[in-house]
Motif scaffolding. Structure first.
Motif, mmCIF file in Angstrom:
data_model
loop_
_atom_site.group_PDB
_atom_site.id
_atom_site.type_symbol
_atom_site.label_atom_id
_atom_site.label_comp_id
_atom_site.label_asym_id
_atom_site.label_seq_id
_atom_site.Cartn_x
_atom_site.Cartn_y
_atom_site.Cartn_z
ATOM 1 N N THR A 161 30.547 12.822 11.425
ATOM 2 C CA THR A 161 30.906 14.113 10.834
ATOM 3 C C THR A 161 31.838 14.852 11.790
ATOM 4 O OG1 THR A 161 29.092 15.341 11.869
ATOM 5 C CG2 THR A 161 28.620 14.261 9.763
ATOM 6 N N THR A 162 32.543 15.846 11.253
ATOM 7 C CA THR A 162 33.406 16.643 12.125
ATOM 8 C C THR A 162 32.585 17.415 13.161
ATOM 9 O OG1 THR A 162 33.419 18.278 10.336
ATOM 10 C CG2 THR A 162 35.393 16.929 10.604
ATOM 11 N N GLY A 163 31.425 17.889 12.771
ATOM 12 C CA GLY A 163 30.588 18.619 13.718
ATOM 13 C C GLY A 163 30.187 17.767 14.899
ATOM 14 N N ASP A 164 29.815 16.512 14.631
ATOM 15 C CA ASP A 164 29.456 15.606 15.719
ATOM 16 C C ASP A 164 30.663 15.292 16.603
ATOM 17 O OD1 ASP A 164 26.846 15.537 14.915
ATOM 18 O OD2 ASP A 164 26.828 13.417 14.349
ATOM 19 N N LEU A 165 31.804 15.054 15.971
ATOM 20 C CA LEU A 165 32.988 14.694 16.753
ATOM 21 C C LEU A 165 33.467 15.837 17.637
ATOM 22 C CD1 LEU A 165 35.214 12.499 14.398
ATOM 23 C CD2 LEU A 165 33.844 11.784 16.365
ATOM 24 N N THR A 166 33.220 17.080 17.238
ATOM 25 C CA THR A 166 33.634 18.186 18.113
ATOM 26 C C THR A 166 32.940 18.086 19.471
ATOM 27 O OG1 THR A 166 31.933 19.686 17.234
ATOM 28 C CG2 THR A 166 34.119 19.797 16.215
ATOM 29 N N LYS A 167 31.705 17.616 19.491
ATOM 30 C CA LYS A 167 30.982 17.491 20.756
ATOM 31 C C LYS A 167 31.605 16.410 21.635
ATOM 32 C CE LYS A 167 26.749 18.772 18.310
ATOM 33 N NZ LYS A 167 25.424 18.317 17.829
ATOM 34 N N MET A 168 31.921 15.279 21.031
ATOM 35 C CA MET A 168 32.529 14.184 21.782
ATOM 36 C C MET A 168 33.901 14.582 22.309
ATOM 37 S SD MET A 168 31.657 10.962 22.398
ATOM 38 C CE MET A 168 32.448 9.618 23.288
ATOM 39 N N VAL A 169 34.690 15.230 21.452
ATOM 40 C CA VAL A 169 36.041 15.610 21.840
ATOM 41 C C VAL A 169 36.020 16.696 22.912
ATOM 42 C CG1 VAL A 169 38.192 16.638 21.007
ATOM 43 C CG2 VAL A 169 37.065 14.865 19.667
ATOM 44 N N LYS A 170 35.124 17.670 22.795
ATOM 45 C CA LYS A 170 35.015 18.702 23.825
ATOM 46 C C LYS A 170 34.651 18.086 25.173
ATOM 47 C CE LYS A 170 33.759 22.665 20.911
ATOM 48 N NZ LYS A 170 32.670 23.585 20.484
ATOM 49 N N MET A 171 33.754 17.098 25.140
ATOM 50 C CA MET A 171 33.366 16.428 26.381
ATOM 51 C C MET A 171 34.569 15.747 27.028
ATOM 52 S SD MET A 171 32.695 13.110 27.619
ATOM 53 C CE MET A 171 32.153 12.099 26.250
ATOM 54 N N LEU A 172 35.373 15.048 26.228
ATOM 55 C CA LEU A 172 36.548 14.364 26.762
ATOM 56 C C LEU A 172 37.614 15.354 27.222
ATOM 57 C CD1 LEU A 172 36.784 11.504 24.121
ATOM 58 C CD2 LEU A 172 36.136 11.258 26.524
ATOM 59 N N MET A 173 37.789 16.444 26.473
ATOM 60 C CA MET A 173 38.753 17.478 26.866
ATOM 61 C C MET A 173 38.342 18.140 28.176
ATOM 62 S SD MET A 173 39.482 19.309 23.177
ATOM 63 C CE MET A 173 40.747 20.452 23.780
ATOM 64 N N ASN A 174 37.035 18.169 28.412
ATOM 65 C CA ASN A 174 36.502 18.832 29.603
ATOM 66 C C ASN A 174 36.323 17.851 30.761
ATOM 67 O OD1 ASN A 174 35.567 21.283 30.785
ATOM 68 N ND2 ASN A 174 33.442 20.593 30.554
ATOM 69 N N GLY A 175 37.096 16.781 30.746
ATOM 70 C CA GLY A 175 37.050 15.841 31.863
ATOM 71 C C GLY A 175 35.783 15.033 31.951
ATOM 72 N N GLY A 176 35.165 14.733 30.793
ATOM 73 C CA GLY A 176 33.981 13.880 30.783
ATOM 74 C C GLY A 176 32.665 14.599 30.976
#
Length: 381
Positions: free
Chosen positions: A264-279
């Motif tokens: 879902t988009t809601g789940d992917l926001t968490k993954m993407v935020k983590m990657l945007m924030n340097g892991g």
């Protein structure tokens, strides 16, 4: 009077403090009506029957809405932000690449090693020197696609077919996007860890990030929440076909390094935020910042490790405004992630444009307009 002056002074101090800590008035007041109009128009124009869209800006989800229905039948269930979509090739970047990041930094996977170190049978027909990095950058020279179900009946037969295959170009000489690269990578991850790709992703990322609607081979109990994809009329095997749209992923049991993830988009926001924030996210580190940076580097190829990059001076599905440092990936079913680190911006689109047929390719013209519109709304263009 003295008491009154003290009261006025105290109120003034509170006001100054509130002004100093308040969020700027326009931070959460972006006018997204133009984006709403674009998405609703895309549904009317049959770009897709429905879609869910999330926009992350400066660390916050500033837009998260769904549009349309699960099919073109107006009586079908409306799409919402919890609708589960077949992510298709987003699996390559979100799942396989993220796991590879962890394995590389823990010395379990060597990017410069030949693939034959992990699959000895692969070392034939011009493939002897193909490296893990070449698989990840799509410079391996392997063919782009093969319908393995036409000649293979099992997962192992499909992998052996790749082992026996010949290259179609000199390894390292050019970039040719290939599903076969990530089918191999998924199997190598499973060999190294002794666990399935699905179990790896769940343990390493989905569970700790509380991505509760993200999985491979979703159960029938979730069927009402899953946006349907096209019918597969050429499935030849006697056993039931897994739900995933991609036929090779279905042959591999619905779990593969190149496709198979539902999310879902809601789940992917968490993954993407983590990657945007340097892991790192919410105080927990998943990947070293240096590893995330390494996997985003262009090097001598137009693609990063597992992720696509904006082509300098060329047309991009990320539109005209995303910087040359942007990274992302597309999915065949109508999905995409694009991140611009300079703008601190990410756009996540999930749709089922392949319903009822993959011949609908209107999304190709729509994607760059979508990303341009997001930037125009945020920057007041």
């Amino acid at each position: 009077m003295r008491l009154f002056r003290k009261l006025i002074t105290a109120c003034a101090c509170v006001a100054i403090l509130l002004m100093a800590t308040a969020v700027p008035a326009n931070a959460d007041a972006t006018d997204f009506r133009k984006l709403d109009t674009l998405m609703n128009g895309a549904v009317r124009d049959s770009v897709f029957p429905g879609a869910s869209l999330a926009v992350i800006y400066r660390g916050k989800t500033v837009f998260h809405k769904a549009f349309g229905h699960l099919t073109y039948d107006p009586h079908s269930a409306p799409a919402d932000t919890t609708t589960i979509y077949d992510a298709a090739s987003l699996t390559k970047a979100v799942v396989t690449t993220s796991i590879a990041m962890q394995l590389v930094e823990r010395d379990s996977l060597d990017l410069r090693a030949p693939v034959s170190r992990y699959r000895p049978g692969f070392a034939c027909n011009g493939k002897e020197r193909i490296t893990i990095e070449q698989l990840m950058r799509h410079t391996s020279g392997l063919r782009a696609h093969t319908y393995f179900a036409e000649t293979c009946a099992t997962r192992e037969e499909a992998l052996q077919a790749i082992d026996r295959d010949s290259v179609v170009s000199v390894p390292g000489a050019k970039t040719e996007y290939s599903d076969l690269n990530f089918i191999l990578l998924g199997s190598i991850v499973e060999q190294i860890t002794g666990k399935s790709l699905a179990a790896n992703f769940h343990t390493r990322f989905a569970a700790p990030l509380t991505m509760n609607s993200t999985m491979f081979t979703p159960p029938l109990s979730l069927a009402a929440r899953i946006a349907p994809t096209g019918e597969d009329g050429i499935w030849k095997l006697p056993r039931p076909r897994p739900l995933v749209n991609d036929q090779n992923a279905a042959l591999l049991g619905g779990i593969s390094g190149h496709a198979g993830l539902f999310t879902t988009t809601g789940d992917l926001t968490k993954m993407v935020k983590m990657l945007m924030n340097g892991g790192q996210l919410d105080g927990k580190r998943y990947i070293k910042a240096s590893t995330v940076k390494r996997f985003r580097e262009r090097g001598d190829t137009p693609r990063a490790l597992g992720w696509d990059l904006v082509t300098p001076g060329g047309k991009s599905s990320a539109g005209h405004y995303f910087s040359s440092n942007s990274w992302g990936h597309l999915g065949f079913t109508g999905t995409s992630i694009w991140v611009d680190p300079e703008k601190d911006l990410a756009v996540i689109l999930l749709s089922n444009r392949v319903w009822p047929t993959p011949e609908n390719i209107r999304i190709r013209k729509f994607r760059p307009v979508l990303h341009d519109t997001v930037v125009e709304c945020l920057e007041g263009r």
